[in-house]
Design a protein around this motif. Structure first.
Motif, PDB file in Angstrom:
ATOM      1  N   SER A 230      -3.325  13.339   6.612  1.00  0.00           N
ATOM      2  CA  SER A 230      -3.905  12.827   7.824  1.00  0.00           C
ATOM      3  C   SER A 230      -4.337  11.718   7.283  1.00  0.00           C
ATOM      4  CB  SER A 230      -3.132  12.444   9.406  1.00  0.00           C
ATOM      5  OG  SER A 230      -4.266  12.603   9.737  1.00  0.00           O
ATOM      6  N   LEU A 231      -3.901  10.068   7.220  1.00  0.00           N
ATOM      7  CA  LEU A 231      -5.119   8.878   6.931  1.00  0.00           C
ATOM      8  C   LEU A 231      -4.742   7.814   8.111  1.00  0.00           C
ATOM      9  CD1 LEU A 231      -4.767   8.896   3.034  1.00  0.00           C
ATOM     10  CD2 LEU A 231      -6.334   9.382   4.357  1.00  0.00           C
ATOM     11  N   ALA A 232      -5.519   7.042   8.654  1.00  0.00           N
ATOM     12  CA  ALA A 232      -6.000   5.969   9.512  1.00  0.00           C
ATOM     13  C   ALA A 232      -6.670   4.933   9.218  1.00  0.00           C
ATOM     14  CB  ALA A 232      -5.981   6.818  10.778  1.00  0.00           C
ATOM     15  N   VAL A 233      -6.551   4.210   8.852  1.00  0.00           N
ATOM     16  CA  VAL A 233      -6.841   2.645   8.209  1.00  0.00           C
ATOM     17  C   VAL A 233      -6.703   1.775   9.801  1.00  0.00           C
ATOM     18  CG1 VAL A 233      -4.340   1.649   7.530  1.00  0.00           C
ATOM     19  CG2 VAL A 233      -6.712   1.156   6.725  1.00  0.00           C
ATOM     20  N   GLY A 234      -7.318   0.845   9.397  1.00  0.00           N
ATOM     21  CA  GLY A 234      -7.922  -0.433  10.944  1.00  0.00           C
ATOM     22  C   GLY A 234      -9.566  -0.686  10.508  1.00  0.00           C
ATOM     23  N   GLY A 235      -9.166  -2.201  12.089  1.00  0.00           N
ATOM     24  CA  GLY A 235     -10.542  -2.607  11.725  1.00  0.00           C
ATOM     25  C   GLY A 235     -11.294  -2.433  13.052  1.00  0.00           C
ATOM     26  N   ASP A 236     -11.884  -3.794  12.980  1.00  0.00           N
ATOM     27  CA  ASP A 236     -13.022  -3.859  14.609  1.00  0.00           C
ATOM     28  C   ASP A 236     -11.494  -4.499  15.622  1.00  0.00           C
ATOM     29  OD1 ASP A 236     -12.444  -6.558  13.346  1.00  0.00           O
ATOM     30  OD2 ASP A 236     -14.607  -6.944  13.208  1.00  0.00           O
ATOM     31  N   GLY A 237     -10.112  -4.871  15.287  1.00  0.00           N
ATOM     32  CA  GLY A 237      -9.368  -5.482  15.855  1.00  0.00           C
ATOM     33  C   GLY A 237      -8.614  -6.929  14.855  1.00  0.00           C
ATOM     34  N   LEU A 238      -9.661  -7.380  14.584  1.00  0.00           N
ATOM     35  CA  LEU A 238      -9.924  -8.727  13.869  1.00  0.00           C
ATOM     36  C   LEU A 238      -8.903  -8.913  12.920  1.00  0.00           C
ATOM     37  CD1 LEU A 238     -12.751 -10.328  15.033  1.00  0.00           C
ATOM     38  CD2 LEU A 238     -10.608 -10.731  16.150  1.00  0.00           C
ATOM     39  N   VAL A 239      -9.155  -8.030  11.768  1.00  0.00           N
ATOM     40  CA  VAL A 239      -8.767  -7.556  10.282  1.00  0.00           C
ATOM     41  C   VAL A 239      -7.024  -7.229   9.592  1.00  0.00           C
ATOM     42  CG1 VAL A 239      -9.750  -5.858  10.106  1.00  0.00           C
ATOM     43  CG2 VAL A 239      -9.681  -7.086   7.903  1.00  0.00           C
ATOM     44  N   ALA A 240      -6.107  -7.369   9.432  1.00  0.00           N
ATOM     45  CA  ALA A 240      -4.875  -7.020   9.178  1.00  0.00           C
ATOM     46  C   ALA A 240      -4.907  -7.333   7.728  1.00  0.00           C
ATOM     47  CB  ALA A 240      -3.720  -8.137   9.545  1.00  0.00           C
ATOM     48  N   GLY A 241      -4.064  -6.256   6.725  1.00  0.00           N
ATOM     49  CA  GLY A 241      -4.135  -6.420   6.008  1.00  0.00           C
ATOM     50  C   GLY A 241      -3.266  -5.714   5.265  1.00  0.00           C
ATOM     51  N   THR A 242      -3.589  -4.768   3.446  1.00  0.00           N
ATOM     52  CA  THR A 242      -2.886  -4.186   3.336  1.00  0.00           C
ATOM     53  C   THR A 242      -3.499  -2.982   2.551  1.00  0.00           C
ATOM     54  OG1 THR A 242      -0.623  -5.308   2.644  1.00  0.00           O
ATOM     55  CG2 THR A 242       0.081  -3.248   1.094  1.00  0.00           C
ATOM     56  N   ALA A 243      -3.487  -1.175   3.247  1.00  0.00           N
ATOM     57  CA  ALA A 243      -4.384  -0.579   2.616  1.00  0.00           C
ATOM     58  C   ALA A 243      -2.860  -0.153   1.004  1.00  0.00           C
ATOM     59  CB  ALA A 243      -4.743   0.162   3.332  1.00  0.00           C
ATOM     60  N   ARG A 244      -3.959   0.169   0.256  1.00  0.00           N
ATOM     61  CA  ARG A 244      -3.212   0.978  -0.891  1.00  0.00           C
ATOM     62  C   ARG A 244      -4.254   2.354  -0.952  1.00  0.00           C
ATOM     63  NH1 ARG A 244      -2.779  -3.896  -4.644  1.00  0.00           N
ATOM     64  NH2 ARG A 244      -0.828  -4.418  -3.621  1.00  0.00           N
ATOM     65  N   PHE A 245      -3.657   3.643  -0.641  1.00  0.00           N
ATOM     66  CA  PHE A 245      -4.391   4.960  -1.091  1.00  0.00           C
ATOM     67  C   PHE A 245      -4.376   5.348  -2.166  1.00  0.00           C
ATOM     68  CE2 PHE A 245      -3.283   4.406   3.038  1.00  0.00           C
ATOM     69  CZ  PHE A 245      -5.038   4.548   3.576  1.00  0.00           C
ATOM     70  N   TYR A 246      -5.025   5.816  -3.441  1.00  0.00           N
ATOM     71  CA  TYR A 246      -5.297   5.614  -4.774  1.00  0.00           C
ATOM     72  C   TYR A 246      -5.614   7.183  -5.101  1.00  0.00           C
ATOM     73  CZ  TYR A 246      -3.890   1.627  -6.381  1.00  0.00           C
ATOM     74  OH  TYR A 246      -3.432   0.159  -7.063  1.00  0.00           O
ATOM     75  N   ALA A 247      -4.958   8.305  -6.081  1.00  0.00           N
ATOM     76  CA  ALA A 247      -6.465   9.140  -6.490  1.00  0.00           C
ATOM     77  C   ALA A 247      -6.308   9.103  -7.746  1.00  0.00           C
ATOM     78  CB  ALA A 247      -5.132  10.575  -6.047  1.00  0.00           C
ATOM     79  N   ALA A 248      -7.352   8.996  -7.845  1.00  0.00           N
ATOM     80  CA  ALA A 248      -7.964   8.880  -8.935  1.00  0.00           C
ATOM     81  C   ALA A 248      -9.747   8.802  -9.520  1.00  0.00           C
ATOM     82  CB  ALA A 248      -8.261   7.289  -9.264  1.00  0.00           C
ATOM     83  N   GLY A 249      -9.741   9.453 -10.842  1.00  0.00           N
ATOM     84  CA  GLY A 249     -11.228   9.400 -11.091  1.00  0.00           C
ATOM     85  C   GLY A 249     -12.085   8.317 -11.512  1.00  0.00           C
ATOM     86  N   SER A 250     -11.539   7.158 -11.819  1.00  0.00           N
ATOM     87  CA  SER A 250     -12.613   6.284 -11.397  1.00  0.00           C
ATOM     88  C   SER A 250     -12.334   5.419 -10.336  1.00  0.00           C
ATOM     89  CB  SER A 250     -12.434   5.281 -12.800  1.00  0.00           C
ATOM     90  OG  SER A 250     -10.993   4.738 -13.076  1.00  0.00           O
ATOM     91  N   VAL A 251     -12.791   3.828 -10.188  1.00  0.00           N
ATOM     92  CA  VAL A 251     -12.894   3.022  -9.267  1.00  0.00           C
ATOM     93  C   VAL A 251     -11.491   1.910  -9.493  1.00  0.00           C
ATOM     94  CG1 VAL A 251     -13.178   0.688  -7.932  1.00  0.00           C
ATOM     95  CG2 VAL A 251     -15.030   2.815  -9.249  1.00  0.00           C
TER      96      VAL A 251
END
Length: 164
Positions: A70-91
């Motif tokens: 499982s993965l949970a993503v969020g902020g401090d109640g003010l931020v919204a957006g899109t999160a992309r999860f990558y499995a990678a050896g570099s940034v």
């Protein structure tokens, strides 16, 4: 003479059973040594004026495999957006959608944390791969948090029982 024969057969049977029990105990101990252990996933980044940020949530240590549950993503109640999860050896880059290593995309709202759940074998990381989070289109400059749970396996044991 019959007593000696029965005694010998009984002794052989007991030795055979003891040997089977010993082998079963060894297999059970070996399985226990390779049983999955829970691993906590944590990561944090801050979106800039561009509404984007990239941060690492770590990865399995050498000789280990993470099976993310499982993965949970969020902020401090003010931020919204899109999160992309990558499995990678570099940034990965925050400019455009990079398909190599992309495992999941989720949007999160200001009012709630977004949680994703994964089935067995659906989201697997092998060392030295890192779990990267790329946040884009964030609404304000604020912190973004990711937490999750993975099962960590011994590499050899995982591949001995898993067909990839």
């Amino acid at each position: 003479m019959a007593e000696i024969s029965i005694s010998a057969e009984l002794g052989a049977s007991i030795d055979g059973l003891a040997s089977q029990v010993r082998r079963a105990n060894e297999r059970a101990q070996q399985a226990l040594n390779h049983a999955p252990a829970p691993a906590a996933i944590h990561g944090q980044g801050a979106t800039g004026a561009s509404g984007a940020c990239v941060f690492s949530c770590g990865g399995p240590s050498q000789g280990r495999v993470w099976q993310i549950r499982s993965l949970a993503v969020g902020g401090d109640g003010l931020v919204a957006g899109t999160a992309r999860f990558y499995a990678a050896g570099s940034v990965p880059s925050s400019a455009g959608v990079q398909m190599i290593g992309l495992r999941d995309v989720t949007t999160f709202k200001t009012s709630a944390v977004r949680t994703r759940f994964y089935s067995t074998g659906q989201f697997v990381l092998h060392a030295p791969t890192t779990l990267w989070v790329v946040v884009v289109t964030a609404t304000v400059t604020k912190a973004v948090l990711v937490d999750g749970i993975a099962e960590t396996y011994d590499f050899a044991a995982y591949h001995a029982v898993t067909v990839l």
